[in-house]
Design a protein around this motif. Sequence first.
Motif, PDB file in Angstrom:
ATOM      1  N   UNK A  37       6.056 -11.811  -0.945  1.00 47.49           N
ATOM      2  CA  UNK A  37       5.380 -11.314  -2.114  1.00 47.49           C
ATOM      3  C   UNK A  37       3.923 -10.962  -1.868  1.00 47.49           C
ATOM      4  N   UNK A  38       3.395 -11.264  -0.707  1.00 44.31           N
ATOM      5  CA  UNK A  38       1.987 -11.060  -0.436  1.00 44.31           C
ATOM      6  C   UNK A  38       1.571  -9.615  -0.647  1.00 44.31           C
ATOM      7  N   UNK A  39       2.343  -8.674  -0.137  1.00 44.86           N
ATOM      8  CA  UNK A  39       1.981  -7.270  -0.249  1.00 44.86           C
ATOM      9  C   UNK A  39       1.981  -6.798  -1.690  1.00 44.86           C
ATOM     10  N   UNK A  40       2.926  -7.240  -2.475  1.00 39.65           N
ATOM     11  CA  UNK A  40       3.030  -6.787  -3.853  1.00 39.65           C
ATOM     12  C   UNK A  40       1.901  -7.348  -4.706  1.00 39.65           C
ATOM     13  N   UNK A  41       1.393  -8.507  -4.361  1.00 40.08           N
ATOM     14  CA  UNK A  41       0.363  -9.137  -5.160  1.00 40.08           C
ATOM     15  C   UNK A  41      -1.017  -8.532  -4.925  1.00 40.08           C
ATOM     16  N   UNK A  42      -1.254  -7.988  -3.751  1.00 40.60           N
ATOM     17  CA  UNK A  42      -2.561  -7.446  -3.410  1.00 40.60           C
ATOM     18  C   UNK A  42      -2.420  -5.944  -3.273  1.00 40.60           C
ATOM     19  N   UNK A  43      -2.857  -5.215  -4.292  1.00 40.69           N
ATOM     20  CA  UNK A  43      -2.725  -3.770  -4.276  1.00 40.69           C
ATOM     21  C   UNK A  43      -4.040  -3.080  -3.949  1.00 40.69           C
ATOM     22  N   UNK A  44      -3.931  -1.790  -3.665  1.00 36.64           N
ATOM     23  CA  UNK A  44      -5.095  -0.968  -3.396  1.00 36.64           C
ATOM     24  C   UNK A  44      -4.830   0.408  -4.009  1.00 36.64           C
ATOM     25  N   UNK A  45      -5.827   0.955  -4.678  1.00 37.94           N
ATOM     26  CA  UNK A  45      -5.703   2.287  -5.260  1.00 37.94           C
ATOM     27  C   UNK A  45      -5.675   3.325  -4.152  1.00 37.94           C
ATOM     28  N   UNK A  46      -4.846   4.339  -4.319  1.00 34.17           N
ATOM     29  CA  UNK A  46      -4.746   5.401  -3.328  1.00 34.17           C
ATOM     30  C   UNK A  46      -6.118   6.018  -3.070  1.00 34.17           C
ATOM     31  N   UNK A  47      -6.901   6.219  -4.112  1.00 39.58           N
ATOM     32  CA  UNK A  47      -8.227   6.828  -3.974  1.00 39.58           C
ATOM     33  C   UNK A  47      -9.209   5.937  -3.220  1.00 39.58           C
ATOM     34  N   UNK A  48      -8.917   4.642  -3.115  1.00 37.73           N
ATOM     35  CA  UNK A  48      -9.801   3.723  -2.397  1.00 37.73           C
ATOM     36  C   UNK A  48      -9.505   3.693  -0.902  1.00 37.73           C
ATOM     37  N   UNK A  49      -8.394   4.296  -0.485  1.00 42.81           N
ATOM     38  CA  UNK A  49      -8.024   4.317   0.933  1.00 42.81           C
ATOM     39  C   UNK A  49      -8.826   5.373   1.676  1.00 42.81           C
ATOM     40  N   UNK A  50      -8.919   5.247   3.004  1.00 48.48           N
ATOM     41  CA  UNK A  50      -9.596   6.281   3.796  1.00 48.48           C
ATOM     42  C   UNK A  50      -8.942   7.648   3.562  1.00 48.48           C
ATOM     43  N   UNK A  51      -9.713   8.703   3.708  1.00 49.29           N
ATOM     44  CA  UNK A  51      -9.214  10.050   3.467  1.00 49.29           C
ATOM     45  C   UNK A  51      -7.982  10.352   4.338  1.00 49.29           C
ATOM     46  N   UNK A  52      -7.944   9.801   5.549  1.00 49.72           N
ATOM     47  CA  UNK A  52      -6.781  10.036   6.425  1.00 49.72           C
ATOM     48  C   UNK A  52      -5.520   9.417   5.824  1.00 49.72           C
ATOM     49  N   UNK A  53      -5.659   8.273   5.182  1.00 43.42           N
ATOM     50  CA  UNK A  53      -4.504   7.632   4.536  1.00 43.42           C
ATOM     51  C   UNK A  53      -4.051   8.437   3.325  1.00 43.42           C
ATOM     52  N   UNK A  54      -4.996   8.966   2.575  1.00 49.32           N
ATOM     53  CA  UNK A  54      -4.647   9.806   1.423  1.00 49.32           C
ATOM     54  C   UNK A  54      -3.899  11.055   1.880  1.00 49.32           C
ATOM     55  N   UNK A  55      -4.340  11.643   2.983  1.00 53.18           N
ATOM     56  CA  UNK A  55      -3.671  12.826   3.535  1.00 53.18           C
ATOM     57  C   UNK A  55      -2.265  12.480   4.002  1.00 53.18           C
TER      58      UNK A  55
END
Length: 138
Positions: free
Chosen positions: A39-57
Amino acid sequence: MFFTGRSHRDSGWRPGASFLLAVVLGAAVLGPGASARQGTAAEVGVALKALPVEAQTTHRLIREGGPFKYQKDGIVFGNRERLLPRQPRGYYREYTVPTPKSRDRGARRIVCGGLRSVSPDACYYTDDHYASVRLIAP
């Protein structure tokens, strides 16, 4: 908790009550069949816009079906680290998030799960090659 000279029996505290509450709340968050570690991954989220531009791409390319720069992009992710919710083999696929100035694929990845790769049920981001993952929130 400060020591007041009274025992835990005098305070009304029951050692099993806190643990039971944590288990019940954890089960509600994680769903049936999930362990606390999964459950660790589901509990700690991150907004797509907060990720590095390469991750958004990379995330956009996943939804568009490519093209992908690396040959291994889109291969089955085995979830050996068991950080993601348990699913049948083939459910998760991994994609490289380019790391500027890296000579190889680097440590950054997006892992998406679902029956259709262009419309995944959920995607997760790692910047430390699966030592930790975070659910990508839209």
